[in-house]
Design an enzyme around this catalytic site. Structure first.
Site, PDB file in Angstrom:
ATOM      1  CB  SER A 157      23.774  44.565  53.912  1.00  0.00           C
ATOM      2  OG  SER A 157      24.572  43.486  53.955  1.00  0.00           O
ATOM      3  CB  SER A 208      26.119  40.805  55.331  1.00  0.00           C
ATOM      4  OG  SER A 208      26.876  41.084  54.329  1.00  0.00           O
ATOM      5  CB  THR A 218      30.400  48.342  53.213  1.00  0.00           C
ATOM      6  OG1 THR A 218      30.379  48.257  51.869  1.00  0.00           O
ATOM      7  CG2 THR A 218      29.087  48.869  54.059  1.00  0.00           C
ATOM      8  CE  LYS A 267      34.695  48.369  51.835  1.00  0.00           C
ATOM      9  NZ  LYS A 267      34.801  47.693  50.421  1.00  0.00           N
ATOM     10  CG  ASN A 284      37.040  44.170  53.751  1.00  0.00           C
ATOM     11  OD1 ASN A 284      38.075  43.676  54.171  1.00  0.00           O
ATOM     12  ND2 ASN A 284      36.255  43.318  52.885  1.00  0.00           N
ATOM     13  N   GLY A 297      36.557  54.961  40.225  1.00  0.00           N
ATOM     14  CA  GLY A 297      36.689  55.243  41.562  1.00  0.00           C
ATOM     15  C   GLY A 297      38.024  55.138  42.175  1.00  0.00           C
ATOM     16  N   GLY A 341      37.801  52.479  49.118  1.00  0.00           N
ATOM     17  CA  GLY A 341      38.428  51.544  49.508  1.00  0.00           C
ATOM     18  C   GLY A 341      38.556  50.043  48.665  1.00  0.00           C
TER      19      GLY A 341
END
Length: 147
Positions: free
Chosen positions: A16, A18, A64, A68, A89, A130, A133
């Site tokens: 990630s 983030s 993630t 979720k 989330n 899919g 979440g």
């Protein structure tokens, strides 16, 4: 100690961006916080999430894949949109209370509005592959926008 730690939790979050992004903004704007990631294996989630939510320095979590939906029973409250979606989330922790929300649907909704702002209504079909979440959040956004 002041609550100043936030992190992203999930599978493969070591990839990630983030932490890089959030820590850059924390530094740039002198925000006394830090952002990290925590890899959790699916079979260890219930045990690990209890430890994480009880950390003294934690103020928030981004949740993630694949947690979720699994996070919900561990929270003190969730907002109405998250209840309808069935996925969270974003977790905020204040005064030892956990509150879940879902920003996936908002982000998708805003992106769709931006792309379609020149049109009153688009007569198109959407295929959602899919049903995790994020997919549930996209479906919720489409239904809410009445597309």
């Amino acid at each position: 100690m002041k609550n100043n730690l936030a992190m992203v939790l999930g599978a493969n979050v070591n990839k990630s961006l983030s932490p890089i992004i959030f820590n850059y903004w924390f530094l740039k704007y002198s925000i006394g916080g830090r952002y990290n990631y925590k890899e959790i294996k699916k079979n260890e989630f219930n045990k690990q999430i209890k430890k994480i939510l009880n950390q003294k320095d934690i103020c928030g979590l981004n949740i993630t894949i694949p947690f979720k939906e699994e996070i919900i029973p561990h929270l003190d409250s969730i907002d109405e949109d998250s209840k309808k979606i069935g996925a969270v989330n974003c977790v905020t922790i204040k005064k030892n209370k956990t509150h879940g929300s879902n920003t996936d649907w908002v982000g998708y909704s805003n992106a769709l509005k931006e792309k379609t702002k020149k049109h009153d209504r688009i007569d198109k079909e959407a295929i959602i592959i899919g049903y995790g979440g994020a997919a549930k959040a996209i479906l919720y956004a489409l239904l809410k926008l009445e597309y």
